[in-house]
Design a protein around this motif. Structure first.
Motif, short mmCIF file in Angstrom:
data_model
loop_
_atom_site.label_atom_id
_atom_site.label_comp_id
_atom_site.label_asym_id
_atom_site.label_seq_id
_atom_site.Cartn_x
_atom_site.Cartn_y
_atom_site.Cartn_z
N GLY A 335 -8.43 28.57 49.27
CA GLY A 335 -9.03 28.03 48.06
C GLY A 335 -7.95 27.68 47.06
N SER A 336 -8.05 28.26 45.89
CA SER A 336 -7.03 28.03 44.86
C SER A 336 -5.98 29.13 44.83
CB SER A 336 -7.71 27.93 43.48
OG SER A 336 -8.40 29.13 43.18
N ASN A 337 -6.08 30.09 45.73
CA ASN A 337 -5.17 31.23 45.74
C ASN A 337 -4.20 31.14 46.91
OD1 ASN A 337 -6.56 32.43 43.51
ND2 ASN A 337 -8.11 33.21 44.93
N TRP A 338 -3.10 31.86 46.77
CA TRP A 338 -2.18 32.03 47.88
C TRP A 338 -2.62 33.24 48.71
CZ3 TRP A 338 1.08 28.49 49.42
CH2 TRP A 338 1.59 27.57 48.50
N ALA A 339 -2.47 33.11 50.03
CA ALA A 339 -2.91 34.20 50.91
C ALA A 339 -1.95 34.30 52.09
CB ALA A 339 -4.33 33.98 51.40
N THR A 340 -2.07 35.43 52.81
CA THR A 340 -1.29 35.67 54.02
C THR A 340 -2.05 36.65 54.90
OG1 THR A 340 0.89 36.32 54.84
CG2 THR A 340 -0.02 37.62 53.06
N TYR A 341 -1.68 36.69 56.17
CA TYR A 341 -2.26 37.65 57.11
C TYR A 341 -1.27 38.81 57.29
CZ TYR A 341 -6.12 34.61 58.50
OH TYR A 341 -7.26 33.86 58.50
N VAL A 342 -1.81 40.04 57.07
CA VAL A 342 -1.01 41.24 57.23
C VAL A 342 -1.48 41.96 58.49
CG1 VAL A 342 -0.28 43.41 56.17
CG2 VAL A 342 -0.77 41.42 54.73
N VAL A 343 -0.55 42.43 59.30
CA VAL A 343 -0.88 43.16 60.53
C VAL A 343 -1.07 44.63 60.18
CG1 VAL A 343 -0.13 43.79 62.84
CG2 VAL A 343 0.39 41.51 61.93
N ARG A 344 -2.32 45.11 60.38
CA ARG A 344 -2.64 46.53 60.15
C ARG A 344 -3.46 47.03 61.34
NH1 ARG A 344 -3.31 44.92 54.46
NH2 ARG A 344 -1.61 45.87 53.26
N ASP A 345 -2.98 48.10 61.97
CA ASP A 345 -3.66 48.71 63.13
C ASP A 345 -3.89 47.68 64.24
OD1 ASP A 345 -3.75 51.10 61.73
OD2 ASP A 345 -5.70 50.62 60.83
N GLY A 346 -2.92 46.81 64.46
CA GLY A 346 -3.02 45.83 65.53
C GLY A 346 -3.96 44.68 65.26
N ARG A 347 -4.44 44.53 64.06
CA ARG A 347 -5.36 43.44 63.72
C ARG A 347 -4.85 42.70 62.48
NH1 ARG A 347 -10.12 43.57 66.46
NH2 ARG A 347 -10.56 45.47 67.67
N ALA A 348 -5.25 41.44 62.40
CA ALA A 348 -4.86 40.60 61.27
C ALA A 348 -5.81 40.82 60.12
CB ALA A 348 -4.84 39.13 61.66
N GLN A 349 -5.26 41.04 58.94
CA GLN A 349 -6.09 41.27 57.76
C GLN A 349 -5.68 40.26 56.69
OE1 GLN A 349 -6.35 45.33 56.45
NE2 GLN A 349 -6.91 44.72 54.34
N LEU A 350 -6.64 39.49 56.17
CA LEU A 350 -6.38 38.48 55.14
C LEU A 350 -6.14 39.16 53.79
CD1 LEU A 350 -6.29 35.45 54.39
CD2 LEU A 350 -8.74 35.62 53.89
N GLU A 351 -5.04 38.80 53.14
CA GLU A 351 -4.71 39.36 51.84
C GLU A 351 -4.44 38.22 50.86
OE1 GLU A 351 -4.82 42.31 50.78
OE2 GLU A 351 -4.90 43.56 52.59
N THR A 352 -5.10 38.27 49.71
CA THR A 352 -4.83 37.32 48.63
C THR A 352 -3.72 37.91 47.76
OG1 THR A 352 -7.11 36.55 48.63
CG2 THR A 352 -5.79 36.10 46.66
N ILE A 353 -2.70 37.10 47.48
CA ILE A 353 -1.53 37.61 46.77
C ILE A 353 -1.23 36.73 45.56
CG2 ILE A 353 -0.51 38.65 48.82
CD1 ILE A 353 1.25 36.26 49.13
N THR A 354 -0.44 37.32 44.68
CA THR A 354 0.02 36.61 43.48
C THR A 354 1.52 36.40 43.60
OG1 THR A 354 -1.69 37.65 42.14
CG2 THR A 354 0.13 36.62 40.96
N LEU A 355 1.94 35.14 43.44
CA LEU A 355 3.36 34.79 43.62
C LEU A 355 4.01 34.48 42.29
CD1 LEU A 355 3.16 32.44 46.74
CD2 LEU A 355 3.59 34.90 46.68
N GLY A 356 5.35 34.65 42.28
CA GLY A 356 6.16 34.26 41.13
C GLY A 356 7.05 33.08 41.50
N GLU A 357 8.34 33.28 41.38
CA GLU A 357 9.29 32.22 41.74
C GLU A 357 9.39 32.12 43.26
OE1 GLU A 357 10.65 30.22 39.71
OE2 GLU A 357 10.24 31.18 37.77
N ARG A 358 9.79 30.95 43.71
CA ARG A 358 9.99 30.78 45.16
C ARG A 358 10.97 29.63 45.40
NH1 ARG A 358 4.76 28.79 44.34
NH2 ARG A 358 4.47 26.59 44.87
N ASN A 359 11.63 29.73 46.54
CA ASN A 359 12.52 28.66 47.00
C ASN A 359 12.08 28.23 48.38
OD1 ASN A 359 13.46 30.69 48.69
ND2 ASN A 359 15.27 31.12 47.44
#
Length: 394
Positions: A335-359
């Motif tokens: 959507g309008s947010n940044w997200a990533t998949y985190v591996v927990r207990d052998g499964r992919a878990q969707l996490e919405t994150i807040t970012l600052g600076e990036r290159n």
């Protein structure tokens, strides 16, 4: 016993079928979220140029002698003669102009003859008036004439002297007018100029950058002749988009590459306060701001860098050490947010994150993840919430 064997076989077949159709773990590549040193920079083409370029121009109109200097030749301030300008030959007269000039000269000769005749007449008058004054003086001493008669004779003598002086001055004027009329008929010498009368001296020490007017020719006042500068006093000018320039601060570190030599350390000297409209190669109207960089590296490393060379400038906008960072390859939009998949207990878990600076490599994580979390790099469309994953062996 036979039934037991059949039952076991049936169960085995069903188990194999179930196992065959069970979803297998998706093999993924992961990276750890960990503290990193992140530096955000902007990269743009620029131009290396000498800070002070002196353009020597003709200070008078005349005939410029051929320039013997060439680009790259050294010059010394207040010593090296870079150009010489002499008087130009007079223009050739057409038939009408020559006829007018000849008539003017004939009139000037006649005026000289008339003035000489007036001088002769004035000399004769003065000689007569002088004798009359001497005679009146002798008669006055004998009381033969009145004092008034003597005064009239002296006045007439002085008047005759003034008339002679005026006639001689008029003769001198007429002779100069005759000389001027004769000069108008001269075509000058074969070379078109007399002895050189002006030398242009190098104002600063350095090297000749460009010879703008090399051949011998007649030049007008202000004609550019050559350019002089000090190759050791270089700066780099970069045109940045106005939205990028607002983050550039004087003193920021920079690096110069793409000129054919090793990278050169540089520093932002100043940022122009005015944006200039420019049209990009795609026809887009852009607003660009000039950024001036000072070279801070070893001068021996950029001796071959010259005036007008194209360079690539990389200017640091932000830098911080020990920030929680995630590889940009693990990020995607939800959507309008940044997200990533985190591996927990052998499964992919969707996490919405807040970012600052990036290159181009890492992004600063402000919220949503912790150090040590394993994130999936470049997640494909096979990855979804709670799906089993298998880490790619390295």
């Amino acid at each position: 016993m036979r039934r037991l064997i059949i039952l076991l076989a049936t169960v085995s077949v069903l188990g194999l079928i179930i196992w065959a159709f069970m979803p297998r773990p998706v093999v993924v590549e992961v990276a750890a979220v960990a503290p990193q040193t992140i530096e955000v920079s902007v990269e743009e083409e620029g131009e290396a140029r000498i800070r002070e370029v002196y353009t020597l121009s003709a200070t008078i109109a005349g005939k410029l002698s051929r320039i013997s200097l060439h680009a790259g030749d050294p010059v010394v301030a207040q010593e090296t003669v870079v150009a010489s300008i002499g008087p130009a030959a007079p223009a050739f007269l057409d038939s009408r102009s020559r006829a007018v000039a000849e008539a003017t000269m004939a009139a000037a000769k006649s005026a000289v003859d008339l003035a000489r005749a007036q001088v002769v007449q004035a000399e004769a008058t003065l000689e007569f008036m002088t004798s009359e004054a001497n005679r009146a003086s002798a008669l006055f001493e004998k009381l033969a004439i009145s004092e008034r008669a003597l005064s009239n004779a002296v006045l007439e003598q002085k008047t005759a002297q003034a008339t002679l002086d005026s006639a001689r001055a008029n003769l001198a004027v007429r002779e100069r007018q005759k000389d001027s009329a004769e000069a108008a008929l001269l075509n000058g010498d074969a070379n078109g100029a007399e002895a050189c009368c002006l030398s242009l001296i190098a104002p600063v020490s350095g090297r000749v950058l460009r010879v703008l007017t090399e051949d011998e020719q007649v030049v007008q006042v202000g004609t550019p002749i050559l350019e002089i500068g000090n190759p050791g006093n270089l700066e780099v000018v970069v045109d940045l988009l106005s939205r990028d320039s607002v983050r550039v601060q004087p003193g920021a570190k920079a690096e110069i590459t793409g000129w054919g030599g090793p990278p050169i350390a540089a520093q932002v000297e100043r940022v122009e306060p005015v944006a200039t409209p420019k049209i990009s190669a795609l026809g887009i109207d852009e607003r660009r701001v000039e950024i001036f960089l000072t070279l801070t590296g070893d001068p021996n490393e950029w001796q071959l860098l010259g005036h007008g060379f194209r360079v690539i400038a990389r200017i640091a906008l932000w830098r911080e050490e020990g920030v929680l960072a995630i590889p940009v390859g693990a990020l995607f939009r939800d959507g309008s947010n940044w997200a990533t998949y985190v591996v927990r207990d052998g499964r992919a878990q969707l996490e919405t994150i807040t970012l600052g600076e990036r290159n181009e490599s890492y992004a600063q994580v402000l919220a949503g993840l912790e150090a040590g979390d394993q994130v999936i790099l470049h997640p494909s469309d096979l990855i979804s919430e709670r799906i089993r994953v298998e880490l790619l062996a390295r």
